[in-house]
Every structure is written in structure tokens, then in C-alpha cells.
Scaffold this motif. Structure first.
Motif, PDB file in Angstrom:
ATOM      1  N   PHE A 182      -9.404  -1.254   4.988  1.00  0.00           N
ATOM      2  CA  PHE A 182      -9.163  -0.669   3.668  1.00  0.00           C
ATOM      3  C   PHE A 182      -8.823  -1.769   2.660  1.00  0.00           C
ATOM      4  CE2 PHE A 182      -6.348   0.719   0.299  1.00  0.00           C
ATOM      5  CZ  PHE A 182      -7.055   1.777  -0.237  1.00  0.00           C
TER       6      PHE A 182
ATOM      7  N   LEU B  92       4.120  -2.613  -3.067  1.00  0.00           N
ATOM      8  CA  LEU B  92       4.502  -1.729  -1.951  1.00  0.00           C
ATOM      9  C   LEU B  92       5.420  -2.464  -0.978  1.00  0.00           C
ATOM     10  CD1 LEU B  92       1.047  -0.069  -1.166  1.00  0.00           C
ATOM     11  CD2 LEU B  92       3.127   1.187  -1.672  1.00  0.00           C
TER      12      LEU B  92
ATOM     13  N   PHE C 118       0.757   5.005   4.332  1.00  0.00           N
ATOM     14  CA  PHE C 118       1.815   4.446   3.486  1.00  0.00           C
ATOM     15  C   PHE C 118       2.900   5.451   3.096  1.00  0.00           C
ATOM     16  CE2 PHE C 118      -1.541   1.208   2.620  1.00  0.00           C
ATOM     17  CZ  PHE C 118      -0.915   0.237   3.383  1.00  0.00           C
TER      18      PHE C 118
ATOM     19  N   ILE D  56      -0.776  -4.569  -6.186  1.00  0.00           N
ATOM     20  CA  ILE D  56      -0.325  -3.232  -5.729  1.00  0.00           C
ATOM     21  C   ILE D  56       0.290  -3.376  -4.333  1.00  0.00           C
ATOM     22  CG2 ILE D  56      -1.049  -0.913  -5.039  1.00  0.00           C
ATOM     23  CD1 ILE D  56      -3.222  -0.959  -7.098  1.00  0.00           C
ATOM     24  N   THR D  57      -0.404  -4.139  -3.488  1.00  0.00           N
ATOM     25  CA  THR D  57       0.083  -4.264  -2.105  1.00  0.00           C
ATOM     26  C   THR D  57       1.417  -5.025  -2.078  1.00  0.00           C
ATOM     27  OG1 THR D  57      -1.120  -6.322  -1.689  1.00  0.00           O
ATOM     28  CG2 THR D  57      -2.273  -4.296  -1.167  1.00  0.00           C
TER      29      THR D  57
ATOM     30  N   GLN E 140      -5.372  -5.230  -7.130  1.00  0.00           N
ATOM     31  CA  GLN E 140      -5.084  -4.527  -5.876  1.00  0.00           C
ATOM     32  C   GLN E 140      -4.087  -5.326  -5.037  1.00  0.00           C
ATOM     33  OE1 GLN E 140      -5.754  -1.639  -4.638  1.00  0.00           O
ATOM     34  NE2 GLN E 140      -5.246  -1.905  -2.488  1.00  0.00           N
TER      35      GLN E 140
ATOM     36  N   ASN F 166      -1.572  -5.004   4.994  1.00  0.00           N
ATOM     37  CA  ASN F 166      -2.192  -4.624   3.723  1.00  0.00           C
ATOM     38  C   ASN F 166      -2.170  -5.804   2.745  1.00  0.00           C
ATOM     39  OD1 ASN F 166      -3.310  -2.752   1.924  1.00  0.00           O
ATOM     40  ND2 ASN F 166      -1.307  -2.120   1.137  1.00  0.00           N
TER      41      ASN F 166
ATOM     42  N   PHE G 100       2.614  -0.400 -10.234  1.00  0.00           N
ATOM     43  CA  PHE G 100       1.957   0.699  -9.536  1.00  0.00           C
ATOM     44  C   PHE G 100       2.474   0.768  -8.090  1.00  0.00           C
ATOM     45  CE2 PHE G 100      -2.575   2.588  -8.915  1.00  0.00           C
ATOM     46  CZ  PHE G 100      -2.291   3.072  -7.658  1.00  0.00           C
TER      47      PHE G 100
ATOM     48  N   ASN H  69      -4.355  11.513  -5.103  1.00  0.00           N
ATOM     49  CA  ASN H  69      -3.162  10.952  -4.479  1.00  0.00           C
ATOM     50  C   ASN H  69      -2.126  12.073  -4.315  1.00  0.00           C
ATOM     51  OD1 ASN H  69      -0.660   9.522  -4.276  1.00  0.00           O
ATOM     52  ND2 ASN H  69      -1.627   7.708  -5.147  1.00  0.00           N
TER      53      ASN H  69
ATOM     54  N   GLN I 227     -11.670   7.043  -2.505  1.00  0.00           N
ATOM     55  CA  GLN I 227     -10.706   6.018  -2.062  1.00  0.00           C
ATOM     56  C   GLN I 227      -9.466   6.694  -1.471  1.00  0.00           C
ATOM     57  OE1 GLN I 227      -7.721   4.216  -4.169  1.00  0.00           O
ATOM     58  NE2 GLN I 227      -8.356   2.091  -3.845  1.00  0.00           N
ATOM     59  N   GLN I 228      -9.036   7.782  -2.119  1.00  0.00           N
ATOM     60  CA  GLN I 228      -7.878   8.497  -1.581  1.00  0.00           C
ATOM     61  C   GLN I 228      -8.223   9.205  -0.275  1.00  0.00           C
ATOM     62  OE1 GLN I 228      -4.640   8.357  -2.748  1.00  0.00           O
ATOM     63  NE2 GLN I 228      -5.566   6.701  -3.909  1.00  0.00           N
TER      64      GLN I 228
ATOM     65  N   GLY J 192      -9.885  -0.748  -1.015  1.00  0.00           N
ATOM     66  CA  GLY J 192      -8.714  -0.932  -1.881  1.00  0.00           C
ATOM     67  C   GLY J 192      -9.116  -1.601  -3.184  1.00  0.00           C
TER      68      GLY J 192
ATOM     69  N   ASN K  81      -7.798   9.216  -9.392  1.00  0.00           N
ATOM     70  CA  ASN K  81      -7.054   8.580  -8.290  1.00  0.00           C
ATOM     71  C   ASN K  81      -5.689   9.249  -8.121  1.00  0.00           C
ATOM     72  OD1 ASN K  81      -4.824   6.639  -7.430  1.00  0.00           O
ATOM     73  ND2 ASN K  81      -6.592   5.440  -6.814  1.00  0.00           N
TER      74      ASN K  81
ATOM     75  N   TRP L 161     -11.450  -0.166  -7.560  1.00  0.00           N
ATOM     76  CA  TRP L 161     -10.967  -0.502  -8.909  1.00  0.00           C
ATOM     77  C   TRP L 161     -11.969  -1.376  -9.637  1.00  0.00           C
ATOM     78  CZ3 TRP L 161      -7.359   2.554 -10.484  1.00  0.00           C
ATOM     79  CH2 TRP L 161      -6.433   3.060  -9.576  1.00  0.00           C
TER      80      TRP L 161
ATOM     81  N   VAL M 279      -5.738   6.459   3.357  1.00  0.00           N
ATOM     82  CA  VAL M 279      -4.815   5.321   3.443  1.00  0.00           C
ATOM     83  C   VAL M 279      -3.358   5.694   3.163  1.00  0.00           C
ATOM     84  CG1 VAL M 279      -5.164   4.603   1.037  1.00  0.00           C
ATOM     85  CG2 VAL M 279      -4.501   2.929   2.753  1.00  0.00           C
ATOM     86  N   ASN M 280      -3.159   6.615   2.220  1.00  0.00           N
ATOM     87  CA  ASN M 280      -1.771   6.919   1.884  1.00  0.00           C
ATOM     88  C   ASN M 280      -1.082   7.769   2.946  1.00  0.00           C
ATOM     89  OD1 ASN M 280      -1.455   5.364  -0.370  1.00  0.00           O
ATOM     90  ND2 ASN M 280      -2.483   6.862  -1.665  1.00  0.00           N
TER      91      ASN M 280
HETATM   92  C1  BGC Z   1      -4.654   2.983  -3.852  1.00  0.00           C
HETATM   93  C2  BGC Z   1      -3.268   3.514  -3.544  1.00  0.00           C
HETATM   94  C3  BGC Z   1      -2.789   2.912  -2.242  1.00  0.00           C
HETATM   95  C4  BGC Z   1      -2.857   1.404  -2.295  1.00  0.00           C
HETATM   96  C5  BGC Z   1      -2.518   0.773  -0.976  1.00  0.00           C
HETATM   97  C6  BGC Z   1      -4.590   1.497  -3.935  1.00  0.00           C
HETATM   98  O1  BGC Z   1      -5.844   0.980  -4.258  1.00  0.00           O
HETATM   99  O2  BGC Z   1      -5.140   3.527  -5.048  1.00  0.00           O
HETATM  100  O3  BGC Z   1      -3.289   4.903  -3.496  1.00  0.00           O
HETATM  101  O4  BGC Z   1      -1.461   3.297  -1.976  1.00  0.00           O
HETATM  102  O5  BGC Z   1      -4.151   0.973  -2.699  1.00  0.00           O
HETATM  103  O6  BGC Z   1      -2.621  -0.611  -1.028  1.00  0.00           O
END
Ligand code: BGC
Length: 540
Positions: free
Chosen positions: A399, A180, A311, A176-177, A173, A337, A39, A435, A302-303, A404, A431, A408, A307-308
């Protein structure tokens, strides 16, 4: 278990509904979190690739006068937006479709299928040399990410022991970080190459994450709750025994299974499990409609924390307000993050989901208003720039340690088993939808030739975060420390504001269910013994 961050919720004498957490059980459940890398990496790598010179030459056309063009080579704005957003489009539909598939073929096969679909998308992307092939590649990969992102949450919530469920889903989560961050590191490593490796390397690396996830899932058991839904109690008992590290005919496994079965039988009396059932039951806290709206709104909010914006558009925004090393600042925010997310492993169980969401949103809105006020009052000054950087980092900290992960965690916990797969799918799709929407409208708010809001844009994010506080306070129930079945009962008996004080007082399992489960576990135990005896005989 001392090492596991277990919840401090009072559960009366009903703790026996589940076996104690073993390290192995913990690791088994935590592995699935790996899916978050897919993701994070996938949403993260494209912005860097779009900025690469070789990519601009290969995928763009000459004659552009845009300052960001490379020797006049650039793609059109609509192409840039299509390449970026087509992924969210695929994930939206992928998540929805996966909601049906996970009930049909199982949670685990759906995630593995998602990895396969994703791999096809990756091959097309790597093979592409024109926008014409890249776009279908991103669309197909997006469908795969949609499968994975919706069903991993479902799977993890269903297999994790209740005491550490929040911490384990927060691990998703965390991944996810990391995804990224990995994406920005890989881009950083290849962006100066003047060959196809510049974009093909970041694109092919996506495939490694899918391969690891799919291989690992082959070795993990299916969710016991899926087998209960399919009335395959022997398989459910076996899966539970692997996950909890207890013999299949142990009292722990029998108790937990009896509870799952009884809850399912209770729920299914009042509903079937179609998409339409997701929208029945009215506005009372336990109604399906209310739960689906809660899950979808949770992901939407959350969106809307904004936060995005950091990012996706952080680098260009920092440039627009006059900061020199915008690229470094973006990496710093990504690192903040990653480093802040693990705090939630502990706080999500100790403070609970609801408190984290309320206080997290308050923390974010304070940072956002400070950035907006200082940036507007003293625009372009050194003080305003320092304030922007420092408070952006605090904002990301809030966040990453609250909304974050918690968004979820909550969507994995609020749905009753008959509609859980579909409920989680709808929430995940929400989400991706928001987004996409926010990603599309943001440039119009801040670009110099459009809204040119500069730091004032943080007034908008501050306002939406204020809505997040009200949303969490009025609508989000406290689910920490409860089994998914106890969450069902809690929603029937409380309102979100009184939910934190609810103590489980009853089990679903009645004599009849216990007898069914005892008989099945007895048969399995005997079969197991007979098999062992036969093996011993043949060895002799
Ligand atoms: C969000 C993403 C975001 C990410 C950042 C996720 O929980 O759904 O949209 O980019 O967290 O860490």
C-alpha cells in the motif's frame, strides 16, 4: 538533474516547455508536503487518546461494565463514534468549500486559512473537558484539515516541475505516514499520565504542524497556474521564475508560461469553471465528468484497499484474534508504512502511476487472501498468527509504496485548469467520505458480538483489492513525465490502456500567445532593469 528521480518518458523535442529542475526549486515544492503531517497526525492521535484512562474518567461517566472501562468510567459508544468520525465530517465539507475558495482567493491563502481554522479547532479541543466542547473542536479542526488536504495536492501538482511531480506529491503521502507515526509516539509517551496532560499534550502538538505549514507558505510563491486563471500574467511569470530559479525574461519562463496561457485559453473556450462544469463533457477520457468520476473513484478505491482497517482498528483486531502484543504490532505496521513510502519517490516516475496502481493492488490482494485463507483454515494457531503479522506487514508495504502515494498524485494531474481546484476538492472529499463510511461499518464486521468475521474479513479486503486492479487497468491513464497541459492533450487522444505510449507532439502555444507573453516578459524585464538602474543611481 541526476539527484532528482526524473521520468523516463519520451517527450520528443518538447522538453523545453519547462526549465531544468534546480535543487532550490525542488525543495520549495517539497516543503508543501509538510501539510501531510497535519492529516496523518490528526487522523492518528484520537484512537490512542480514546484509550487513555484519564480521558475515560474525564470524558466518560461511571457505572460502565465494559471490560475496557477504567474503574467503571467510560464514554458511550455513540460518543466514541461521534468524537472519531466528526473529523471526517468536517474534512469532507472543508475540502468541498476549499475547492471554491482556492479559485477565488488563491491556493496559498486557502491553505493558510485552513491552518487558521484548524488552530481554532485545536484551541477548543485543548480547552475541552467534556464531549460537548470536544466535538465542535474536532469538527472545526476537521474543516481546516479539509482545506489543507485538498489544496496542498492542488498546489504541489501545480508548482512542481513535471519530471519530479509524482515524487514531490508522494512526499505528501510520506508526511501523512510520519504524522501517523508521530501520533502513536506522542500517545505512547503520555498515555500513563493521570492528569489532563495525557490528552492535552497530544492535542496541542497538532498546532505546531499548522504553525510550521502556515509560516512556510507565507514564504512560498502562489501557484503560477492560479495567476494564469486570473489573467495576471506578470504575477504568473514572477511566480514561475521564483519556482524554477530562472530570470523572469528567460526563454524557459517565457516558453512555460506561453504553454500555460495557451492551454488555459483553449480549455476555457469549451467550458466555464462552475461546479456544474465538473459534471459536463460526457464519458470520453477527456470529458470533465469522466475525470471527476475517475478522481472520486480513485480515492474511494484507495480507501477500499482496506488500509485503515489496520491503522484504525489494528490494535483491537489483533487482540480479538488472540495476539498478545497487539500494541507493538500496530507500531510495527506504522513504521513499515513510513519506511516503504519513499520507494515510491523513484518508482512513481520510473514505472509510472498506472503500473504502480495495478501491481500494488495485485500485491495487496495476494497478501489479503493468504491471511484470510490461513486464518480461516487454521484459526488461532501459531502459524496463522505469524502469517497474519508477516503478511500484514507485506500488505502495508504494498500500500505504502503504491496506492498510498499514487492515488494523490493522480488526482492532482487529471483535471483541466478551469475545474482543477474543484475536481481535486471533490476527489479529496470522496477520500474522507469513504474513510468515514468504512470506519463506521468495520466494527460491525469484526466485533465479537456483531459479525465476528475474524481473519475472514480479509476475504472482503482481498475482493475489493481485486476490483482495484480492474479499476486501475481500465480507467487510470499514465500521466508520468508530462506537464499538466500535456496530460490534457493526452486524454483527448488516447484511452487509459494506450496512454503510456503517448508522446507529446505539439504545444498549445501559438504565435499570438507567445507574442503576448514575450511582450509582458519584455515589459517586466525592462521594469526590472529600470528598477536596478534607479537603485544603482541612488546608491551612487
Ligand atoms: C490515506 C489514509 C491512510 C494513510 C495511511 C493515505 O493516503 O488516504 O486514509 O490512513 O494513507 O498512510
Amino acid at each position: 538533474m541526476k539527484w532528482a528521480p526524473s521520468s523516463n518518458r519520451q517527450t520528443g523535442d518538447l522538453n523545453r516547455v519547462e526549465a531544468p529542475v534546480t535543487l532550490r526549486g525542488y525543495l520549495l515544492c517539497a516543503f508543501a508536503a509538510f501539510g501531510g503531517i497535519l492529516f496523518g497526525y490528526d487522523s492518528g492521535y484520537i484512537s490512542g487518546v480514546l484509550g487513555m484512562n484519564y480521558f475515560k474518567m474525564q470524558f466518560g461517566h461511571s457505572g460502565s461494565t465494559d471490560p475496557s472501562a477504567y474503574h467503571g468510567y467510560l464514554y458511550d459508544t455513540w460518543q466514541k463514534s461521534l468524537i472519531t468520525s466528526i473529523l471526517s465530517c468536517g474534512t469532507f465539507f472543508g475540502a468541498l468549500f476549499a475547492g471554491s475558495l482556492a479559485d477565488w482567493i488563491g491556493r496559498r491563502p486557502t491553505i493558510i486559512a485552513g491552518c487558521m481554522v484548524f488552530s481554532i479547532g485545536v484551541i477548543l479541543q485543548v480547552a475541552s473537558a467534556t464531549v460537548g466542547l470536544l466535538v465542535p473542536g474536532r469538527l472545526i479542526a476537521g474543516i481546516g484539515v479539509g482545506f489543507v488536504s485538498a489544496i496542498i495536492i492542488l498546489y504541489m501538482s501545480e508548482v512542481a516541475p513535471k519530471a519530479v511531480r509524482g515524487a514531490i506529491v508522494s512526499g505528501y503521502q510520506f508526511s501523512i505516514t510520519i504524522g501517523l507515526l508521530l501520533a502513536s509516539c506522542v500517545n505512547q509517551g503520555t498515555h500513563n499520565r493521570m492528569d489532563t496532560g495525557s490528552y492535552r499534550i497530544p492535542m496541542s502538538i497538532q498546532w505546531i504542524w499548522a504553525l510550521v505549514l502556515a509560516t512556510g507558505l507565507f514564504l512560498l510563491p502562489e501557484s503560477p497556474r492560479y495567476f494564469v486563471k486570473k489573467e495576471q500574467l506578470d504575477k504568473a511569470a514572477h511566480a514561475l521564475s521564483v519556482l524554477r530559479g530562472q530570470p523572469v525574461d528567460s526563454q524557459y519562463i517565457k516558453d512555460e508560461l506561453a504553454e500555460l496561457v495557451a492551454n488555459y485559453r483553449y480549455e476555457i473556450e469549451n467550458m466555464r469553471a462552475t461546479w456544474l462544469d465538473c459534471f459536463r463533457g460526457g464519458w470520453k477520457p477527456s470529458g470533465n465528468l469522466r475525470r471527476v468520476c475517475l478522481g472520486m473513484a480513485m480515492q474511494m478505491m484507495q480507501q477500499w484497499t482496506g488500509v485503515n482497517f489496520i491503522f484504525y482498528y489494528g490494535t483491537t483486531f489483533f487482540q480479538q484474534v488472540g495476539l498478545k502484543n497487539s500494541f507493538v504490532i500496530s507500531i510495527i505496521t506504522t513504521v513499515v508504512n513510513v519506511c516503504s513510502t519513499p520507494i515510491s519517490f523513484w518508482t512513481i516516475e520510473k514505472l509510472g502511476r498506472r503500473s504502480l496502481l495495478i501491481y500494488g493492488a495485485i500485491g495487496m490482494l495476494v497478501c489479503e487472501f493468504i491471511i484470510a485463507i490461513v486464518g480461516t483454515a487454521d484459526s488461532g494457531s501459531q502459524a496463522a498468527n505469524v502469517c497474519l503479522i508477516v503478511f500484514t506487514c507485506f500488505y502495508i508495504f504494498f500500500f505504502a509504496s503504491t496506492w498510498g502515494p499514487a492515488a494523490w498524485v493522480v488526482i492532482g494531474e487529471i483535471f483541466p485548469l478551469p475545474i482543477r481546484a474543484k475536481g481535486v476538492a471533490l476527489s479529496t472529499a470522496s477520500n474522507w467520505l469513504w474513510n468515514f463510511v468504512i470506519g463506521e461499518i468495520t466494527p460491525y464486521m469484526v466485533d465479537p458480538d456483531e459479525g465476528n468475521l475474524k481473519s475472514k474479513v480479509f476475504f472482503i479486503w482481498g475482493a475489493t483489492c481485486t476490483l482495484c486492479v480492474f479499476f486501475a487497468y481500465f480507467f487510470v491513464p499514465e500521466t508520468k513525465g508530462l506537464s499538466l497541459e500535456q496530460v490534457d492533450r493526452m486524454l483527448e487522444e488516447t484511452t487509459p490502456r494506450t496512454s503510456a505510449n503517448w508522446v507529446p507532439h505539439d504545444t498549445f502555444a501559438d504565435q499570438e500567445t507567445r507574442a503576448d507573453v514575450d511582450k509582458m516578459a519584455g515589459d517586466m524585464g525592462t521594469a526590472h532593469l529600470e528598477k536596478a538602474e534607479n537603485q544603482t543611481d541612488s546608491n551612487v
